[in-house]
Enzyme design. Structure first.
Site, mmCIF file in Angstrom:
data_model
loop_
_atom_site.group_PDB
_atom_site.id
_atom_site.type_symbol
_atom_site.label_atom_id
_atom_site.label_comp_id
_atom_site.label_asym_id
_atom_site.label_seq_id
_atom_site.Cartn_x
_atom_site.Cartn_y
_atom_site.Cartn_z
ATOM 1 N N SER A 61 0.783 -1.344 0.018
ATOM 2 C CA SER A 61 -0.186 -0.033 0.181
ATOM 3 C C SER A 61 0.897 1.251 -0.048
ATOM 4 O O SER A 61 0.114 2.241 -0.087
ATOM 5 C CB SER A 61 -0.911 -0.152 1.125
ATOM 6 O OG SER A 61 -2.022 -0.706 0.848
ATOM 7 N N LYS A 64 0.218 3.344 -2.921
ATOM 8 C CA LYS A 64 -1.220 4.174 -3.252
ATOM 9 C C LYS A 64 -0.521 5.358 -3.248
ATOM 10 O O LYS A 64 -1.124 6.395 -3.875
ATOM 11 C CB LYS A 64 -1.829 3.841 -1.984
ATOM 12 C CG LYS A 64 -2.573 2.337 -2.154
ATOM 13 C CD LYS A 64 -3.170 2.215 -0.956
ATOM 14 C CE LYS A 64 -3.945 0.738 -1.039
ATOM 15 N NZ LYS A 64 -4.587 -0.009 0.177
ATOM 16 N N TYR A 189 -3.010 -2.601 -10.456
ATOM 17 C CA TYR A 189 -2.942 -2.600 -9.151
ATOM 18 C C TYR A 189 -2.149 -3.600 -8.412
ATOM 19 O O TYR A 189 -1.147 -3.244 -7.482
ATOM 20 C CB TYR A 189 -4.266 -2.677 -8.416
ATOM 21 C CG TYR A 189 -4.564 -2.513 -7.009
ATOM 22 C CD1 TYR A 189 -4.068 -1.562 -6.275
ATOM 23 C CD2 TYR A 189 -4.819 -3.620 -6.188
ATOM 24 C CE1 TYR A 189 -4.293 -1.325 -4.912
ATOM 25 C CE2 TYR A 189 -4.696 -3.398 -4.812
ATOM 26 C CZ TYR A 189 -4.464 -2.400 -4.325
ATOM 27 O OH TYR A 189 -4.482 -2.388 -2.744
ATOM 28 N N TYR A 241 -4.356 3.451 7.601
ATOM 29 C CA TYR A 241 -5.633 2.651 7.689
ATOM 30 C C TYR A 241 -6.124 3.326 8.885
ATOM 31 O O TYR A 241 -6.308 4.251 9.152
ATOM 32 C CB TYR A 241 -5.162 1.271 7.830
ATOM 33 C CG TYR A 241 -4.275 0.684 7.102
ATOM 34 C CD1 TYR A 241 -4.336 0.724 5.454
ATOM 35 C CD2 TYR A 241 -3.124 -0.231 7.604
ATOM 36 C CE1 TYR A 241 -3.232 0.319 4.814
ATOM 37 C CE2 TYR A 241 -2.196 -0.590 6.681
ATOM 38 C CZ TYR A 241 -2.143 -0.608 5.457
ATOM 39 O OH TYR A 241 -1.374 -1.122 4.636
ATOM 40 N N VAL A 259 1.443 -3.367 3.600
ATOM 41 C CA VAL A 259 1.432 -4.811 4.552
ATOM 42 C C VAL A 259 2.656 -5.605 4.255
ATOM 43 O O VAL A 259 2.824 -6.623 4.807
ATOM 44 C CB VAL A 259 0.261 -5.648 4.254
ATOM 45 C CG1 VAL A 259 -1.065 -4.968 4.827
ATOM 46 C CG2 VAL A 259 -0.080 -5.923 3.016
#
Ligand code: GLU
Length: 305
Positions: A61, A64, A189, A241, A259
């Site tokens: 992530s 992102k 992705y 998160y 992660v």
């Protein structure tokens, strides 16, 4: 500085026994949970590091933040924020629930899976290979080395077990939010999540954000100031998160976790910081990374607020 980083790595290492590597992507479960790396990049382009700061891992992530920056540069803010919001959720990273229940009918922000999958559909390029390659070339500029690769086994392992992300993507498709076809979007992705970087790379990229888009080691502008600020603000509010608020209290710096065990942080006009430690807490954040960033913030007075 070097002695401080060594001390923090030594303090963090025993804490890793409290967590485990992510296992919902089977290929990530094999990571050694005792690894800990820390790197800090300053405004003169210097890197300080300790522990396994040169061990590569899939950034998951953390990608992102890179994809958001790249798509903002290539397509502009309106293309992104007409399809994705800017608000934190307080939900886990892979939650699907608000897509149906909220009145805004779009993902809350680009740092959760739903928002990031929309952003992945906006990557420029004719096909998945071209989109993923374009993003890697951009990441290469942001970390100061052109040869950024990805881990094919992790990408395939995620693809083979991605029922939840597939469900999210189909739901997004139903809402008309994806700019590319569902499976193509997911392929791009997964490939971005499988990009391989180390903590030193994350520190350098963090320093580009910290200096509002300029690479401190070369003086080259990598991002528009506005892009760097948008990405940092969303990192500060949504980057960890459903642990983003607590991290703000503990460390007080914009950061994005993944992660795979990485965290990238940016401290305005001072430092980029990269941490690595695959033992995760129940929210999916690196235990060593959270600890070292909080300690660094105290030691070096990094709190943004
Ligand atoms: N590829 C992972 C997923 O979509 C990334 C999650 C993360 O790092 O938070 O589940």
């Amino acid at each position: 500085m070097h002695a401080l980083l060594e001390t923090l790595v030594a303090e963090a290492r025993p804490l890793t026994a409290r967590g485990k590597p992510a296992s919902y992507i089977p290929a990530l479960a094999a990571a050694d949970p005792s690894l800990v790396g820390l790197a800090l990049a300053d405004g003169e382009g210097r890197i300080f590091e300790a522990g396994e700061a040169r061990k590569r891992f899939t950034i998951q992530s953390v990608s992102k933040a890179f994809a958001l920056a790249y798509v903002l540069e290539e397509r502009g803010a309106n293309a992104v924020f007409s399809r994705v919001g800017m608000e934190p959720t307080g939900d886990p990273f892979n939650s699907i629930i608000r897509l149906e229940t909220s009145s805004i009918r779009k993902p809350f922000n680009p740092m959760i899976n739903a928002g990031a999958i929309v952003v992945a559909s906006l990557l420029p390029g004719r096909d998945v290979a071209e989109r993923a390659k374009g993003l890697r070339a951009f990441v290469g500029r942001a970390v100061g080395r052109p040869d950024v690769g990805f881990d094919l086994a992790v990408r395939e392992s995620e693809d083979a077990t991605a029922s939840r992300n597939r469900s999210i993507a189909w739901f997004l498709n139903e809402l008309g939010l994806l700019a590319t076809e569902v499976e193509e979007t997911l392929d791009a992705y997964f490939e971005q999540c499988a990009m391989l970087l180390d903590a030193a790379d994350l520190a350098r990229a963090g320093s580009v954000l910290a200096f509002d888009g300029i690479a401190p080691w070369s003086g080259e502008r990598i991002l528009a100031t506005r892009t760097a600020r948008t990405v940092k603000s969303l990192m500060a509010t949504c980057g960890l998160y459903d642990g983003s608020g607590e991290f703000g209290v503990e460390a007080g710096v914009p950061a994005k976790s993944g992660v795979g065990g990485g965290i990238m942080a940016a401290v305005k006009r001072r430092y980029g910081i990269g941490t690595f430690g695959p033992a995760l807490d129940p929210r999916g954040n690196s235990i060593a990374g959270l600890y070292m960033l909080a300690r660094l913030s105290d030691e070096l007075d990094l709190f943004a607020l």
